[in-house]
Motif scaffolding. Sequence first.
Motif, mmCIF file in Angstrom:
data_model
loop_
_atom_site.group_PDB
_atom_site.id
_atom_site.type_symbol
_atom_site.label_atom_id
_atom_site.label_comp_id
_atom_site.label_asym_id
_atom_site.label_seq_id
_atom_site.Cartn_x
_atom_site.Cartn_y
_atom_site.Cartn_z
ATOM 1 N N THR A 119 -10.413 26.800 -9.697
ATOM 2 C CA THR A 119 -11.153 25.588 -9.398
ATOM 3 C C THR A 119 -12.412 25.475 -10.292
ATOM 4 O OG1 THR A 119 -10.473 25.338 -7.130
ATOM 5 C CG2 THR A 119 -12.652 24.059 -7.928
ATOM 6 N N GLU A 120 -13.024 26.847 -10.462
ATOM 7 C CA GLU A 120 -14.358 26.644 -11.288
ATOM 8 C C GLU A 120 -13.942 26.703 -12.881
ATOM 9 O OE1 GLU A 120 -16.100 30.396 -9.851
ATOM 10 O OE2 GLU A 120 -17.564 29.131 -9.001
ATOM 11 N N GLN A 121 -12.658 26.784 -13.304
ATOM 12 C CA GLN A 121 -12.346 26.891 -14.702
ATOM 13 C C GLN A 121 -11.801 25.277 -15.032
ATOM 14 O OE1 GLN A 121 -9.363 29.974 -15.029
ATOM 15 N NE2 GLN A 121 -10.920 31.697 -15.066
ATOM 16 N N LEU A 122 -11.547 24.442 -13.944
ATOM 17 C CA LEU A 122 -11.217 23.256 -14.274
ATOM 18 C C LEU A 122 -12.184 22.408 -15.035
ATOM 19 C CD1 LEU A 122 -9.276 22.265 -10.927
ATOM 20 C CD2 LEU A 122 -8.120 23.111 -12.826
ATOM 21 N N ASP A 123 -11.533 21.312 -15.839
ATOM 22 C CA ASP A 123 -12.569 20.385 -16.139
ATOM 23 C C ASP A 123 -12.489 19.237 -15.280
ATOM 24 O OD1 ASP A 123 -13.130 21.903 -18.696
ATOM 25 O OD2 ASP A 123 -11.330 21.222 -19.593
ATOM 26 N N GLY A 124 -13.384 18.405 -15.569
ATOM 27 C CA GLY A 124 -13.416 17.232 -14.806
ATOM 28 C C GLY A 124 -14.519 16.981 -13.710
ATOM 29 N N ARG A 125 -14.445 15.985 -13.060
ATOM 30 C CA ARG A 125 -15.507 15.468 -12.020
ATOM 31 C C ARG A 125 -15.449 16.553 -10.722
ATOM 32 N NH1 ARG A 125 -17.676 10.879 -13.413
ATOM 33 N NH2 ARG A 125 -18.756 10.404 -11.333
ATOM 34 N N ALA A 126 -16.600 16.780 -9.946
ATOM 35 C CA ALA A 126 -16.645 17.788 -9.126
ATOM 36 C C ALA A 126 -15.952 17.349 -7.869
ATOM 37 C CB ALA A 126 -18.156 18.008 -8.799
ATOM 38 N N ILE A 127 -15.598 15.834 -7.648
ATOM 39 C CA ILE A 127 -14.680 15.858 -6.480
ATOM 40 C C ILE A 127 -13.366 16.147 -6.798
ATOM 41 C CG2 ILE A 127 -14.275 13.338 -7.259
ATOM 42 C CD1 ILE A 127 -14.638 12.724 -4.131
ATOM 43 N N GLU A 128 -12.767 16.156 -8.042
ATOM 44 C CA GLU A 128 -11.514 16.711 -8.283
ATOM 45 C C GLU A 128 -11.190 18.010 -8.334
ATOM 46 O OE1 GLU A 128 -11.180 15.131 -12.228
ATOM 47 O OE2 GLU A 128 -10.901 13.050 -11.725
ATOM 48 N N LEU A 164 -13.212 19.845 -6.066
ATOM 49 C CA LEU A 164 -13.106 19.959 -4.611
ATOM 50 C C LEU A 164 -11.675 19.637 -3.798
ATOM 51 C CD1 LEU A 164 -15.011 20.508 -2.182
ATOM 52 C CD2 LEU A 164 -15.663 18.018 -2.219
ATOM 53 N N GLU A 165 -11.184 18.556 -4.542
ATOM 54 C CA GLU A 165 -9.881 18.376 -3.815
ATOM 55 C C GLU A 165 -8.914 19.349 -4.244
ATOM 56 O OE1 GLU A 165 -6.847 14.643 -3.627
ATOM 57 O OE2 GLU A 165 -8.703 14.474 -4.723
ATOM 58 N N HIS A 166 -8.833 19.944 -5.316
ATOM 59 C CA HIS A 166 -8.012 20.965 -5.812
ATOM 60 C C HIS A 166 -8.328 22.470 -4.901
ATOM 61 C CE1 HIS A 166 -5.840 23.435 -8.683
ATOM 62 N NE2 HIS A 166 -6.738 24.522 -8.282
ATOM 63 N N LEU A 167 -9.766 22.648 -4.682
ATOM 64 C CA LEU A 167 -9.933 23.724 -3.765
ATOM 65 C C LEU A 167 -9.375 23.400 -2.268
ATOM 66 C CD1 LEU A 167 -11.584 26.431 -3.666
ATOM 67 C CD2 LEU A 167 -13.600 25.010 -2.957
ATOM 68 N N VAL A 168 -9.769 22.389 -1.906
ATOM 69 C CA VAL A 168 -9.266 22.057 -0.611
ATOM 70 C C VAL A 168 -7.524 22.229 -0.367
ATOM 71 C CG1 VAL A 168 -9.070 20.058 1.443
ATOM 72 C CG2 VAL A 168 -11.378 20.731 0.228
ATOM 73 N N ARG A 169 -6.834 21.722 -1.340
ATOM 74 C CA ARG A 169 -5.539 21.577 -1.495
ATOM 75 C C ARG A 169 -4.876 23.187 -1.450
ATOM 76 N NH1 ARG A 169 -1.738 17.990 -2.593
ATOM 77 N NH2 ARG A 169 -3.122 16.459 -3.089
ATOM 78 N N GLY A 170 -5.676 23.719 -2.355
ATOM 79 C CA GLY A 170 -5.117 25.262 -2.592
ATOM 80 C C GLY A 170 -5.287 26.095 -1.469
ATOM 81 N N SER A 171 -6.434 25.883 -0.621
ATOM 82 C CA SER A 171 -6.974 26.647 0.488
ATOM 83 C C SER A 171 -5.811 26.302 1.667
ATOM 84 C CB SER A 171 -8.277 26.249 0.913
ATOM 85 O OG SER A 171 -9.291 26.704 -0.057
ATOM 86 N N VAL A 172 -5.223 25.161 1.630
ATOM 87 C CA VAL A 172 -4.473 24.669 2.740
ATOM 88 C C VAL A 172 -2.970 25.603 2.492
ATOM 89 C CG1 VAL A 172 -2.989 22.932 3.666
ATOM 90 C CG2 VAL A 172 -5.296 22.521 3.406
ATOM 91 N N LEU A 173 -2.882 25.776 1.056
ATOM 92 C CA LEU A 173 -1.498 26.416 0.739
ATOM 93 C C LEU A 173 -1.396 27.775 1.057
ATOM 94 C CD1 LEU A 173 -0.747 24.391 -2.560
ATOM 95 C CD2 LEU A 173 0.544 24.165 -0.524
ATOM 96 N N VAL A 174 -2.852 28.454 0.798
ATOM 97 C CA VAL A 174 -3.146 29.846 0.975
ATOM 98 C C VAL A 174 -3.067 29.831 2.544
ATOM 99 C CG1 VAL A 174 -4.790 31.594 0.957
ATOM 100 C CG2 VAL A 174 -4.477 30.333 -1.127
#
Length: 209
Positions: free
Chosen positions: A88-97, A99-109
């Motif tokens: 997540t921290e290495q992604l470019d883009g806006r914070a909400i994007e 944050l959504e990556h972090l939430v989605r990835g956490s669900v998968l974990v």
Amino acid sequence: MTTAENGKPRATTGRRRGRPGYDLDSLLRVAAKLFYERGYDGTSMDELARKLGITKSAIYHHVSGKEELLRLAVDRALDGLFAVAEETEQLDGRAIEKLEHLVRGSVLVLSDRLLYVTLLLRVRGNTKVERAALAKRREFDHLVARLVAQAEAEGDIRPDVDPAITARLLFGMVNSLIEWYKPRNGANSAALADAVTKVAFDGIRQPKR
């Protein structure tokens, strides 16, 4: 091959029936389940050995003791979550994007390592290992809070809800999955992640004018 009493060779069938394998993965799964069900203090090495059908010395071949088992078990959850955090921290883009990556990835974990995440969320800080795990959880929580605050500052999250509350609600929803989610053969964890992010982010996004 082994030798029968008549001297003729007979084929072995591999692992002995009734005695489960006791590689480290098998050991950790059983230990994590017992720690969750009975509590860390309420689980003895004798009980763990009986559950596995092996001797305590076989357990000590893999780990130094119960404390290391707990550390390895919660690390299975933490390692997965922090791998997503690093992505997540290495992604470019806006914070909400992010944050959504972090939430989605956490669900998968969580869906992939449900037993270990459940154990992680149950630790209370009674041991050195538990206190270290809680410190890592706080570190993860701070990352979430920073992303929420940044997304609000960028105008992508509704400003009428405190960022700290939004962060807690987001991962309160994710963490609540341990109470009811039951992985099944063929279960689609990606669909679960889609559902969580849709419900969460439709609620916190700033409506477009």
